[in-house]
Design a protein around this motif. Structure first.
Motif, PDB file in Angstrom:
ATOM      1  N   ILE A 130      44.095  38.359  39.659  1.00 59.99           N
ATOM      2  CA  ILE A 130      43.672  39.068  40.875  1.00 59.99           C
ATOM      3  C   ILE A 130      44.689  39.004  41.999  1.00 59.99           C
ATOM      4  N   ARG A 131      45.670  38.115  41.904  1.00 64.11           N
ATOM      5  CA  ARG A 131      46.622  37.976  43.005  1.00 64.11           C
ATOM      6  C   ARG A 131      47.322  39.294  43.325  1.00 64.11           C
ATOM      7  N   GLU A 134      44.869  41.753  45.184  1.00 67.22           N
ATOM      8  CA  GLU A 134      44.083  41.312  46.345  1.00 67.22           C
ATOM      9  C   GLU A 134      44.177  42.247  47.542  1.00 67.22           C
ATOM     10  N   LEU A 137      41.837  45.315  46.909  1.00 63.56           N
ATOM     11  CA  LEU A 137      40.426  45.139  46.585  1.00 63.56           C
ATOM     12  C   LEU A 137      39.532  45.289  47.809  1.00 63.56           C
ATOM     13  N   GLU A 184      36.845  32.500  42.170  1.00 62.54           N
ATOM     14  CA  GLU A 184      36.737  33.956  42.161  1.00 62.54           C
ATOM     15  C   GLU A 184      37.433  34.572  40.955  1.00 62.54           C
ATOM     16  N   SER A 213      36.179  43.653  43.748  1.00 64.61           N
ATOM     17  CA  SER A 213      36.593  42.638  44.701  1.00 64.61           C
ATOM     18  C   SER A 213      36.905  41.350  43.965  1.00 64.61           C
ATOM     19  N   ALA A 214      37.426  40.385  44.690  1.00 68.71           N
ATOM     20  CA  ALA A 214      37.562  39.032  44.166  1.00 68.71           C
ATOM     21  C   ALA A 214      36.282  38.296  44.557  1.00 68.71           C
TER      22      ALA A 214
END
Length: 281
Positions: A130-131, A134, A137, A184, A213-214
């Motif tokens: 997810i980085r 981010e 998102l 997350e 989303s995270a």
């Protein structure tokens, strides 16, 4: 989510914008060959050829649709297809149309499902780094007010409900607020119903990434459980995750009311959402 007779963009402008988006994507622009999908809360969709064109119902939805498309286009390879952009967005004032790839498959009937297939979908989402995503998102809980979701739910949404369900609704809101944070992962945010497309007994596509989303993986677990059945999900997720998912699911109806409020929808739409929630809580 719930059908509440959503805002309808100007029809002639919408048709012209869709036609332009289809031409940009190299797809047929004859309205007689279009299929309109109009049940979405934020966007309506036109299917034509190999394209699905999304048009925001208002300026805010249009901006969110553009942001969400950058998320989809940045996703890594997944065991199912996602609706990547076929061409640049086209605009007419505050209206925006995005031509995406049209995905194969159909929604699964509610009330049952293949637990192992659903496990695979959840595992695939959890494995996405997810980085790199981010900045694109949506904020956590964007559907119901973001960081202010609890005040929105308690102070604005619950007072609109029938008096006999308000205490139950308040307990549900407070239970959700009391959940401890968890690590997350990538959360789709609306992972059920028409957003999962099936073919040959497997999930072949996932659409509508606007709420990605995270966040807590139990958010997607709750959506799948409500659609396919808690008994199905309990086979592929540990009890502590299912427990969290039940707490989240208990607020789903309230979230729809919150959505109408934070999106500034007409009072009649907000009232319909509150009536719907009151009748089903």
């Amino acid at each position: 989510m719930v059908e509440t007779r959503y805002v309808i963009p100007h029809r002639a402008r919408t048709e012209a914008l869709v036609a332009e988006a289809l031409r940009a994507a190299g797809q047929p622009d004859d309205p007689a060959r279009w299929q309109w999908i109009e049940h979405g809360s934020a966007n309506l969709v036109v299917l034509a050829g190999a394209a699905a064109v999304r048009v925001g119902r208002d300026a805010r939805a249009a901006a969110e649709s553009l942001r969400a498309q950058t998320v989809v286009d940045a996703l890594p390879g997944l065991p199912f297809t996602v609706p990547r952009a076929l061409a640049d967005p086209v605009r007419d004032g505050d209206m925006v149309a995005v031509a995406q790839s049209r995905l194969d498959g159909v929604p699964h009937p509610s009330g049952h499902g293949d637990a192992e297939v659903l496990r695979g979908v959840l595992d695939a989402l959890a494995a996405v780094p997810i980085r790199a995503l981010e900045a694109r998102l949506a904020p956590p809980h964007a559907f119901m007010g973001g960081e202010q979701w609890h005040p929105v739910m308690v102070e604005r949404a619950i007072p609109l409900l029938a008096p006999d369900v308000r205490d139950r609704a308040r307990r549900a809101a407070d239970d959700l607020a009391a959940l401890e944070p968890v690590p997350e992962v990538l959360v789709h945010g609306d992972l059920a119903g028409s957003n999962l497309l099936w073919d040959g007994g497997v999930v072949t596509g996932v659409i509508d990434w606007d709420l990605a989303s995270a966040g807590d993986p139990a958010i997607d677990v709750a959506a799948l459980a409500v659609w396919h059945g808690w008994d199905v999900i309990e086979r592929v997720r540990p009890p502590e995750v299912v427990h969290r998912a039940r707490i989240i699911a208990a607020t789903h109806l309230l979230q729809v009311v919150c959505f109408s409020l934070v999106q500034g929808r007409p009072e009649t739409e907000v009232a319909r959402a509150a009536t719907w929630a009151s009748a089903r809580m």
